[in-house]
Design a protein around this motif. Structure first.
Motif, mmCIF file in Angstrom:
data_model
loop_
_atom_site.group_PDB
_atom_site.id
_atom_site.type_symbol
_atom_site.label_atom_id
_atom_site.label_comp_id
_atom_site.label_asym_id
_atom_site.label_seq_id
_atom_site.Cartn_x
_atom_site.Cartn_y
_atom_site.Cartn_z
ATOM 1 N N SER A 329 1.624 -12.483 4.684
ATOM 2 C CA SER A 329 0.650 -11.407 4.896
ATOM 3 C C SER A 329 -0.556 -11.527 3.967
ATOM 4 O O SER A 329 -1.244 -10.541 3.720
ATOM 5 C CB SER A 329 1.324 -10.052 4.687
ATOM 6 O OG SER A 329 1.881 -9.968 3.379
ATOM 7 N N GLU A 330 -0.826 -12.731 3.450
ATOM 8 C CA GLU A 330 -1.942 -12.922 2.513
ATOM 9 C C GLU A 330 -3.316 -12.787 3.173
ATOM 10 O O GLU A 330 -4.287 -12.425 2.514
ATOM 11 C CB GLU A 330 -1.841 -14.289 1.835
ATOM 12 C CG GLU A 330 -0.855 -14.357 0.674
ATOM 13 C CD GLU A 330 0.586 -14.481 1.126
ATOM 14 O OE1 GLU A 330 1.470 -14.677 0.265
ATOM 15 O OE2 GLU A 330 0.848 -14.400 2.344
ATOM 16 N N HIS A 331 -3.417 -13.085 4.455
ATOM 17 C CA HIS A 331 -4.713 -12.970 5.133
ATOM 18 C C HIS A 331 -5.122 -11.506 5.259
ATOM 19 O O HIS A 331 -4.286 -10.619 5.453
ATOM 20 C CB HIS A 331 -4.645 -13.609 6.519
ATOM 21 C CG HIS A 331 -4.694 -15.111 6.492
ATOM 22 N ND1 HIS A 331 -5.830 -15.818 6.187
ATOM 23 C CD2 HIS A 331 -3.731 -16.038 6.754
ATOM 24 C CE1 HIS A 331 -5.571 -17.118 6.251
ATOM 25 N NE2 HIS A 331 -4.302 -17.281 6.594
ATOM 26 N N GLN A 332 -6.416 -11.279 5.170
ATOM 27 C CA GLN A 332 -6.968 -9.932 5.285
ATOM 28 C C GLN A 332 -7.715 -9.724 6.603
ATOM 29 O O GLN A 332 -8.448 -8.751 6.754
ATOM 30 C CB GLN A 332 -7.931 -9.666 4.115
ATOM 31 C CG GLN A 332 -7.317 -9.832 2.744
ATOM 32 C CD GLN A 332 -6.127 -8.912 2.521
ATOM 33 O OE1 GLN A 332 -6.194 -7.722 2.819
ATOM 34 N NE2 GLN A 332 -5.036 -9.461 2.011
ATOM 35 N N GLY A 333 -7.522 -10.640 7.526
ATOM 36 C CA GLY A 333 -8.156 -10.542 8.842
ATOM 37 C C GLY A 333 -7.268 -11.176 9.894
ATOM 38 O O GLY A 333 -6.212 -11.762 9.592
ATOM 39 N N ALA A 334 -7.677 -11.051 11.153
ATOM 40 C CA ALA A 334 -6.901 -11.615 12.261
ATOM 41 C C ALA A 334 -6.747 -13.116 12.099
ATOM 42 O O ALA A 334 -7.686 -13.816 11.709
ATOM 43 C CB ALA A 334 -7.583 -11.284 13.582
#
Length: 476
Positions: A329-334
């Protein structure tokens, strides 16, 4: 008696007992005469004062040696030597017919003589070393302009769709609204494969089988269609989703589909009851879906900013969330951009949308993030280029370009600019030499940036053998 008299005359002529009148002085005679001359000059009355003064001072040179410039008799020595040299020159010319100095083989002074015009050195082949082609390190040139530009009218400007794919048989498939077109990259022909019946429906995703004979098409009416490209015939239409199918990926005879509902379905195209599994970890649209090259893992990315890793679908078993291997879940976007490394099957690259803009490299075995890079731009697609072991990324806002990066350092190799709007997707040619990009400016651009060395290319072609389709006889 006359004969004996003649022989005596010959012997008397050849004898060297008598001195030669015209011959130069012997060395011992020249030495004796020079010593006598120096002795006389040293005892002359005019030089006595100089001798006494010089003897009282510390000698500046080695005792026993005289300086011809300081010595009063030096001028006589110089004149004598010059006369002697002239005599030697005269004797050399009279005896040999030429000057010996001009005929020397080795000359220790002066500049080297230039070879005459047109002279060819036969030893040059033996002693001149030239670089062989293998030893020459050629600098790689990446053109900043596309090799070809194709029009793509009515292309949907939707970040979450996957509308471009290139088959192993060199057919490029593109979805333009509700139609699918094929471009034969070998012959240059364009084929209309299919068109949906209702005008309001549209194509959401495309994916070729490994053999390149069949094309899976995901549609807005929640179906997955399977097409035989050679015969331009639809083989079957598989319905199981409740929302549009925006992502597809093949693993042998199983095609996995991701939907806007967040569900992932596995379809076995060999059997009538095709739906063999469901994965429900995502809470929003699944916009990225990729099977690993060895078929062991399925990577999924969603609009919920998650990256999930799933195992291979087992025969006769329904998939569930307990099968989830990794969830990052490190990404902050799609997360739409996903790419497996061909030469390291446990390495996955993922790219985030506008609010994230990061490329992250994951080790699936350890679950760790190996590296991360902020690209300062939306990432819509990723692909590994094995010819030079590079990672290619397609970008939307704000750069709208394609970037080639070295792996694993992620250092920038080249930027491919030309699209006037955001790049939505990219795919690699079967020989891995060309990348095709499709953008919201309704153009497809082909960038020939990864051409192999001809020798390596021939070796690779010999290793690759054409194989028949595994599922050709079993699709119903």
């Amino acid at each position: 008696m006359a004969q004996f008299g003649f022989e005596n005359d010959i012997h008397s002529i050849l004898k060297l007992d008598m001195p030669i009148t015209n011959a130069p002085m012997a060395r011992w005679q020249r030495k004796a005469s020079s010593s006598n001359t120096s002795a006389l000059s040293g005892l002359s009355p005019g030089k006595s004062a100089n001798v006494s003064l010089s003897s009282s001072k510390t000698p500046s040179k080695t005792p026993g040696k005289t300086n011809p410039i300081q010595d009063g008799g030096g001028h006589k020595h110089i004149s004598y030597i010059s006369k002697l040299c002239n005599k030697h020159l005269t004797w050399s010319v009279s005896l040999n017919g030429y000057n010996v100095e001009d005929a020397k083989i080795l000359h220790l002074g002066g500049k080297p003589l230039n070879a005459p015009e047109g002279y060819q050195n036969n030893l040059k082949v033996l002693y001149t070393q030239t670089a062989t082609p293998a030893s020459i390190k050629k600098s790689r040139y990446i053109s900043s302009t596309p090799d070809r530009i194709l029009d793509a009218p009515d292309l949907r400007n939707d970040f979450y769709l996957n509308l471009l794919d290139w088959s192993s048989r060199n057919f490029l498939a593109v979805a333009l609204h509700n139609s699918v077109y094929l471009w034969d990259a070998t012959q240059g022909d364009i084929i209309l494969l299919m068109k949906m019946e209702r005008e309001e429906d549209y194509i959401c995703s495309l994916s070729w089988t490994k053999e390149g004979s069949y094309l899976a098409v995901g549609t807005s009416d929640c179906k997955v269609q399977l097409w035989d490209v050679e015969n331009q015939k639809r083989l079957r239409s598989m319905a199981s989703h409740t929302a549009r199918v925006g992502s597809l990926s093949w693993n042998d005879h199983v095609v996995s589909s991701g939907s806007r509902s967040g569900h992932i379905h596995h379809h076995d195209v060999r059997v009538a009851d095709h739906h063999i599994g469901t994965l429900t970890a995502h809470t929003q649209e699944v916009c990225g879906l990729k099977w690993s090259p060895d078929g062991r893992y399925l990577a999924s990315g969603g609009n919920d900013n998650l990256v999930c890793i799933w195992p291979r679908a087992q025969e006769g078993s329904a998939g569930n969330d307990s099968q989830l291997i990794r969830c990052w879940s490190e990404h902050q976007g799609a997360v739409k951009a996903l790419a497996w490394c061909p030469w390291q099957p446990n390495i996955l690259a993922s790219g985030g949308g506008t609010s994230d803009r990061h490329i992250r490299i994951w080790n699936v075995n350890s679950g760790s993030c190996i590296s991360s890079l902020d690209t300062q731009s939306q990432i819509s697609s990723l692909v590994f280029a094995p010819n030079y072991k590079e990672l290619v990324s397609a970008h939307g806002y704000a750069h709208n370009n394609v970037v080639v990066r070295k792996y694993p350092s992620l250092s920038k190799v080249a930027e491919l600019n030309g699209h006037d709007d955001r790049v939505l997707s990219l795919t690699l040619s079967p020989d891995c030499s060309t990348v095709a990009t499709v953008a919201a400016d309704e153009t497809i651009r082909l960038w020939k940036s990864f051409e192999m060395d001809p020798v390596k290319k021939k070796a690779k072609e010999r290793m690759v053998k054409s194989t028949s389709s595994v599922i050709h006889q079993s699709i119903r």
